[in-house]
Design an enzyme around this catalytic site. Structure first.
Site, PDB file in Angstrom:
ATOM      1  N   ASP A 197       0.812  -1.221   0.000  1.00 43.89           N
ATOM      2  CA  ASP A 197       0.000   0.000   0.000  1.00 43.89           C
ATOM      3  C   ASP A 197       0.845   1.271   0.000  1.00 43.89           C
ATOM      4  O   ASP A 197       0.442   2.306   0.549  1.00 43.89           O
ATOM      5  CB  ASP A 197      -0.967   0.012   1.201  1.00 43.89           C
ATOM      6  CG  ASP A 197      -1.834  -1.226   1.215  1.00 43.89           C
ATOM      7  OD1 ASP A 197      -2.222  -1.679   0.123  1.00 43.89           O
ATOM      8  OD2 ASP A 197      -2.122  -1.741   2.311  1.00 43.89           O
ATOM      9  N   GLU A 198       2.004   1.225  -0.630  1.00 44.47           N
ATOM     10  CA  GLU A 198       2.897   2.379  -0.660  1.00 44.47           C
ATOM     11  C   GLU A 198       2.454   3.416  -1.701  1.00 44.47           C
ATOM     12  O   GLU A 198       2.952   4.548  -1.687  1.00 44.47           O
ATOM     13  CB  GLU A 198       4.326   1.936  -1.027  1.00 44.47           C
ATOM     14  CG  GLU A 198       4.992   1.015  -0.020  1.00 44.47           C
ATOM     15  CD  GLU A 198       4.746  -0.462  -0.326  1.00 44.47           C
ATOM     16  OE1 GLU A 198       3.873  -0.758  -1.174  1.00 44.47           O
ATOM     17  OE2 GLU A 198       5.404  -1.298   0.292  1.00 44.47           O
ATOM     18  N   LYS A 214       1.861   2.053  -5.135  1.00 45.38           N
ATOM     19  CA  LYS A 214       2.387   1.462  -6.383  1.00 45.38           C
ATOM     20  C   LYS A 214       1.452   1.761  -7.549  1.00 45.38           C
ATOM     21  O   LYS A 214       1.896   2.036  -8.657  1.00 45.38           O
ATOM     22  CB  LYS A 214       2.540  -0.060  -6.224  1.00 45.38           C
ATOM     23  CG  LYS A 214       3.553  -0.451  -5.159  1.00 45.38           C
ATOM     24  CD  LYS A 214       3.610  -1.949  -4.967  1.00 45.38           C
ATOM     25  CE  LYS A 214       2.377  -2.551  -4.353  1.00 45.38           C
ATOM     26  NZ  LYS A 214       2.112  -2.146  -2.954  1.00 45.38           N
ATOM     27  N   GLY A 248      -4.597  -4.226  -3.764  1.00 42.27           N
ATOM     28  CA  GLY A 248      -5.575  -3.177  -4.032  1.00 42.27           C
ATOM     29  C   GLY A 248      -4.785  -1.943  -4.423  1.00 42.27           C
ATOM     30  O   GLY A 248      -4.072  -1.381  -3.605  1.00 42.27           O
ATOM     31  N   HIS A 249      -4.839  -1.585  -5.682  1.00 43.51           N
ATOM     32  CA  HIS A 249      -4.035  -0.465  -6.192  1.00 43.51           C
ATOM     33  C   HIS A 249      -4.972   0.667  -6.607  1.00 43.51           C
ATOM     34  O   HIS A 249      -5.825   0.483  -7.475  1.00 43.51           O
ATOM     35  CB  HIS A 249      -3.182  -0.926  -7.376  1.00 43.51           C
ATOM     36  CG  HIS A 249      -2.176  -1.983  -6.992  1.00 43.51           C
ATOM     37  ND1 HIS A 249      -1.351  -2.584  -7.904  1.00 43.51           N
ATOM     38  CD2 HIS A 249      -1.867  -2.518  -5.789  1.00 43.51           C
ATOM     39  CE1 HIS A 249      -0.579  -3.452  -7.263  1.00 43.51           C
ATOM     40  NE2 HIS A 249      -0.884  -3.440  -5.985  1.00 43.51           N
ATOM     41  N   THR A 250      -4.805   1.807  -5.969  1.00 44.06           N
ATOM     42  CA  THR A 250      -5.730   2.916  -6.202  1.00 44.06           C
ATOM     43  C   THR A 250      -5.095   3.963  -7.114  1.00 44.06           C
ATOM     44  O   THR A 250      -3.954   4.360  -6.911  1.00 44.06           O
ATOM     45  CB  THR A 250      -6.091   3.605  -4.867  1.00 44.06           C
ATOM     46  OG1 THR A 250      -6.308   2.600  -3.898  1.00 44.06           O
ATOM     47  CG2 THR A 250      -7.297   4.501  -4.990  1.00 44.06           C
ATOM     48  N   GLN A 300       1.891  -6.237  -3.466  1.00 44.95           N
ATOM     49  CA  GLN A 300       2.473  -6.439  -2.132  1.00 44.95           C
ATOM     50  C   GLN A 300       3.813  -5.701  -2.050  1.00 44.95           C
ATOM     51  O   GLN A 300       3.933  -4.651  -2.646  1.00 44.95           O
ATOM     52  CB  GLN A 300       2.598  -7.939  -1.806  1.00 44.95           C
ATOM     53  CG  GLN A 300       1.267  -8.636  -1.572  1.00 44.95           C
ATOM     54  CD  GLN A 300       0.547  -9.003  -2.857  1.00 44.95           C
ATOM     55  OE1 GLN A 300       1.116  -9.648  -3.724  1.00 44.95           O
ATOM     56  NE2 GLN A 300      -0.681  -8.604  -2.988  1.00 44.95           N
ATOM     57  N   ASP A 333       2.597  14.649   1.968  1.00 35.97           N
ATOM     58  CA  ASP A 333       1.576  15.610   2.409  1.00 35.97           C
ATOM     59  C   ASP A 333       0.927  15.202   3.731  1.00 35.97           C
ATOM     60  O   ASP A 333       0.499  16.056   4.516  1.00 35.97           O
ATOM     61  CB  ASP A 333       0.491  15.756   1.325  1.00 35.97           C
ATOM     62  CG  ASP A 333      -0.093  14.403   0.906  1.00 35.97           C
ATOM     63  OD1 ASP A 333       0.692  13.547   0.461  1.00 35.97           O
ATOM     64  OD2 ASP A 333      -1.312  14.201   1.038  1.00 35.97           O
TER      65      ASP A 333
HETATM   66  P1  GDP Z   1      -0.701   0.301  -3.532  1.00 36.73           P
HETATM   67  O1  GDP Z   1      -1.311  -0.968  -3.035  1.00 36.73           O
HETATM   68  O2  GDP Z   1       0.764   0.346  -3.292  1.00 36.73           O
HETATM   69  O3  GDP Z   1      -1.058   0.613  -4.958  1.00 36.73           O
HETATM   70  O4  GDP Z   1      -1.326   1.462  -2.631  1.00 36.73           O
HETATM   71  P2  GDP Z   1      -2.894   1.645  -2.265  1.00 36.73           P
HETATM   72  O5  GDP Z   1      -3.598   2.174  -3.448  1.00 36.73           O
HETATM   73  O6  GDP Z   1      -3.422   0.422  -1.610  1.00 36.73           O
HETATM   74  O7  GDP Z   1      -2.775   2.719  -1.096  1.00 36.73           O
HETATM   75  C1  GDP Z   1      -2.198   3.962  -1.301  1.00 36.73           C
HETATM   76  C2  GDP Z   1      -3.262   5.046  -1.018  1.00 36.73           C
HETATM   77  O8  GDP Z   1      -2.631   6.298  -0.939  1.00 36.73           O
HETATM   78  C3  GDP Z   1      -4.288   5.178  -2.133  1.00 36.73           C
HETATM   79  O9  GDP Z   1      -5.514   5.541  -1.563  1.00 36.73           O
HETATM   80  C4  GDP Z   1      -3.735   6.301  -2.997  1.00 36.73           C
HETATM   81  O10 GDP Z   1      -4.748   7.010  -3.703  1.00 36.73           O
HETATM   82  C5  GDP Z   1      -3.109   7.177  -1.954  1.00 36.73           C
HETATM   83  N1  GDP Z   1      -1.923   7.940  -2.392  1.00 36.73           N
HETATM   84  C6  GDP Z   1      -0.939   7.576  -3.243  1.00 36.73           C
HETATM   85  N2  GDP Z   1       0.013   8.522  -3.291  1.00 36.73           N
HETATM   86  C7  GDP Z   1      -0.376   9.499  -2.413  1.00 36.73           C
HETATM   87  C8  GDP Z   1       0.216  10.719  -1.986  1.00 36.73           C
HETATM   88  O11 GDP Z   1       1.310  11.112  -2.387  1.00 36.73           O
HETATM   89  N3  GDP Z   1      -0.486  11.463  -1.040  1.00 36.73           N
HETATM   90  C9  GDP Z   1      -1.697  11.033  -0.547  1.00 36.73           C
HETATM   91  N4  GDP Z   1      -2.294  11.801   0.369  1.00 36.73           N
HETATM   92  N5  GDP Z   1      -2.265   9.899  -0.943  1.00 36.73           N
HETATM   93  C10 GDP Z   1      -1.611   9.134  -1.847  1.00 36.73           C
HETATM   94  P1  IMO Z   2      -0.920  -4.191  -2.251  1.00 32.99           P
HETATM   95  O1  IMO Z   2      -0.509  -4.731  -3.603  1.00 32.99           O
HETATM   96  C1  IMO Z   2      -0.913  -4.733   2.084  1.00 32.99           C
HETATM   97  C2  IMO Z   2      -0.831  -8.882   3.557  1.00 32.99           C
HETATM   98  C3  IMO Z   2      -2.051  -9.370   4.310  1.00 32.99           C
HETATM   99  C4  IMO Z   2      -1.391 -10.380   5.253  1.00 32.99           C
HETATM  100  C5  IMO Z   2      -0.317 -11.000   4.369  1.00 32.99           C
HETATM  101  C6  IMO Z   2      -0.693 -12.317   3.733  1.00 32.99           C
HETATM  102  O2  IMO Z   2      -2.209  -3.458  -2.272  1.00 32.99           O
HETATM  103  O3  IMO Z   2       0.201  -3.473  -1.602  1.00 32.99           O
HETATM  104  P2  IMO Z   2      -2.318 -12.952   1.708  1.00 32.99           P
HETATM  105  O4  IMO Z   2      -3.775 -12.745   1.519  1.00 32.99           O
HETATM  106  O5  IMO Z   2      -1.458 -12.346   0.647  1.00 32.99           O
HETATM  107  O6  IMO Z   2      -1.967 -14.398   1.946  1.00 32.99           O
HETATM  108  O7  IMO Z   2      -1.962 -12.191   3.108  1.00 32.99           O
HETATM  109  O8  IMO Z   2      -0.030 -10.039   3.356  1.00 32.99           O
HETATM  110  N1  IMO Z   2      -1.118  -8.318   2.198  1.00 32.99           N
HETATM  111  C7  IMO Z   2      -1.092  -7.015   1.911  1.00 32.99           C
HETATM  112  N2  IMO Z   2      -0.893  -5.937   2.702  1.00 32.99           N
HETATM  113  N3  IMO Z   2      -1.081  -4.573   0.751  1.00 32.99           N
HETATM  114  C8  IMO Z   2      -1.240  -5.639  -0.061  1.00 32.99           C
HETATM  115  O9  IMO Z   2      -1.256  -5.532  -1.404  1.00 32.99           O
HETATM  116  C9  IMO Z   2      -1.300  -6.927   0.518  1.00 32.99           C
HETATM  117  N4  IMO Z   2      -1.470  -8.171   0.032  1.00 32.99           N
HETATM  118  C10 IMO Z   2      -1.347  -9.011   1.058  1.00 32.99           C
HETATM  119  O10 IMO Z   2      -2.665  -8.313   4.999  1.00 32.99           O
HETATM  120  O11 IMO Z   2      -0.750  -9.700   6.307  1.00 32.99           O
HETATM  121 MG    MG Z   3      -2.866  -1.603  -1.794  1.00 31.24          MG
END
Ligand code: GDP
Ligand code: IMO
Ligand code: MG
Length: 426
Positions: free
Chosen positions: A13-14, A16, A40-42, A224, A333
């Site tokens: 959830d960085e 990506k 889950g990529h937003t 991940q 931010d």
């Molecule tokens: P991913 O799994 O690495 O693709 O990340 P996620 O989408 O699960 O979570 C990242 C969240 O941070 C999402 O809701 C994005 O819309 C949001 N996001 C990404 N970059 C930034 C940023 O620079 N600032 C803020 N406030 N939100 C961001």
């Molecule tokens: P993105 O791509 C954050 C975590 C789960 C659990 C562990 C194992 O959005 O960054 P799994 O269902 O893969 O066997 O669960 O990995 N996990 C994540 N945490 N972001 C994800 O994906 C994740 N995918 C799996 O919470 O701790």
């Molecule tokens: Mg994610």
């Protein structure tokens, strides 16, 4: 042109998805290389938010070919639902290609994921319960069904018979669960899902190599992250695939010399969902503030993410494990308005100072962070577009991370929107 890898450097959830989307404007192919719909990529474009699970984050552009590589595990029902969701919002998914060698997530994988988590009790991993681990386990045990099996009813049924017999015995005898109906599964996969999935199935290895030979830009999108990696993460609190950059080669079918750039995505702080060690985790008011401001709830599962301070010991390790060429630092931010901000630059354990992530699991659980504390900044960063728009303290913070990590920060995220970033070094 050789390939660019986008890899998470923390526990997921960085951001990506946002970075993949941003970089995809110059790419022809965007390939997911591992994981499944645990991701889950937003992506936020013009205020509209897209949450993707399986389809690569490059799909929003009309010039890209989104590819699901052989290293991914695919639930075809989820894939079709995601295509429908995108189509209903005006996104064309007709170019999507799915590797025939990718493995299928089957209904019994969900059952086993849930049952093993229940059985683990307080030691549960906190998985996403999407059947990911059991699907990869079958792949390794060589009893998995692959996407290409949807094209051959006889092979599909032969494999399904073996799998269902074994899984039902395990579910009934070990976990005291009800047996699954083989005919129902066969009907769902072969008669309801296969007709729509079949036209998407292809030889993605050849596709990727043809693009490389034609000099086209390719991006390999990780799900991940480094510390959820099956080999290099905080085992057993990991996922069942290899998100690290090496996994991008295996999961798409290219060699390391075809990769020229590895972009490590790191939040300006750290979050983790699910169980496992987290040295810089914070609680109380600060945790609530980071979760509220950063909207730190799972994109798919809705679970609250555990927040903590930036950890450059982990980032240095991620730089090594992935050969990072640059870091994109997201969500700077979110840290605005804090009086001071902390960066973990080492660990203390048994009176000794460590500058590396300890390999020993029990030590990982009891390290104490050593912090460098820096002045915070009060300004709202969300409108920043150039380096000069960032207050000095914010720049210092990024430079501090950069110098400890030993890798340049190329992008700084200042909001979820596609345009909300600042080019830093380079
Ligand atoms: P991913 O799994 O690495 O693709 O990340 P996620 O989408 O699960 O979570 C990242 C969240 O941070 C999402 O809701 C994005 O819309 C949001 N996001 C990404 N970059 C930034 C940023 O620079 N600032 C803020 N406030 N939100 C961001
Ligand atoms: P993105 O791509 C954050 C975590 C789960 C659990 C562990 C194992 O959005 O960054 P799994 O269902 O893969 O066997 O669960 O990995 N996990 C994540 N945490 N972001 C994800 O994906 C994740 N995918 C799996 O919470 O701790
Ligand atoms: Mg994610």
């Amino acid at each position: 042109m050789p390939a660019t890898v986008v890899v998470g450097t923390q526990w997921g959830d960085e951001g990506k998805g946002k970075l993949t989307d941003l970089l995809a404007k110059d790419m022809r192919l965007v390939v997911r290389y591992q994981g499944g719909h645990n991701a889950g990529h937003t992506i936020v474009v013009d205020g509209e938010s897209f949450a993707l699970q399986l389809i690569p984050s490059g799909v929003l552009y009309s010039h890209t070919v989104p590819v699901i590589g052989n290293g991914v595990v695919v639930d075809p029902a989820v894939l079709l639902a995601e295509c429908d969701m995108l189509e209903s919002r005006g996104v064309d998914t007709s170019r999507l290609v799915v590797s025939g060698n990718a493995h299928l997530i089957m209904p019994y994988h969900y059952e086993i994921d849930r049952a093993t988590e229940r059985a683990l009790g307080k030691n549960k991993l906190g998985t996403t319960k999407r059947g990911i681990g059991p699907a990869y386990a079958d792949k390794a045990a060589r009893i998995g069904l692959r996407v290409q099996d949807l094209l051959d009813e006889k092979i599909f049924l032969e494999k399904l018979d073996v799998a269902v017999r074994e899984k039902n015995a395990v579910l009934a005898k070990v976990y005291n669960r009800l047996a699954l109906d083989r005919d129902e599964i066969a009907d769902l996969y072969l008669h309801q899902l296969a007709p729509r999935i079949s036209p998407m199935i292809g030889d993605t290895v050849s596709l990727v190599h043809e693009a490389l030979e034609a000099g086209e830009n390719l991006m390999l999108e990780g799900a991940q992250a480094t510390f959820l990696d099956l080999d290099h993460g905080t085992y057993p609190f990991v996922t069942s695939s290899n998100p690290t950059a090496g996994g991008a080669c295996v999961g798409t079918g290219i060699g390391p010399r075809d990769i020229s750039r590895v972009v490590g995505i790191s939040k300006a702080y750290v979050t983790r969902v699910g169980s496992g060690p987290f040295p810089t985790e914070v609680d109380g008011e600060l945790a609530d503030l980071l979760v509220d401001r950063g909207r730190e709830y799972g994109t798919n599962t809705g679970r609250r993410r555990r927040p903590g301070w930036m950890d450059v010991v982990m980032l240095r390790q991620a730089a090594r494990l992935n050969s990072l060429s640059e870091i994109a630092l997201t969500k700077l931010d979110v840290l605005s308005e804090l009086e001071t901000v902390k960066v973990c630059v080492g660990y203390r354990v048994d009176g000794e100072r460590l500058s590396r992530v300890p390999y020993h699991q029990s030590v990982q659980h009891r390290v104490e962070p050593i912090y460098e504390e820096l002045p915070g900044w009060q300004d709202d960063l969300s409108g920043a577009t150039t380096l000069e728009d960032l207050p000095k303290a914010a720049r210092n913070y990024v430079e501090c991370i950069e110098s400890h990590a030993g890798v340049p920060v190329s992008y700084v995220g200042v909001g979820p929107g596609r345009e909300q970033y600042v080019r830093f070094s380079q």
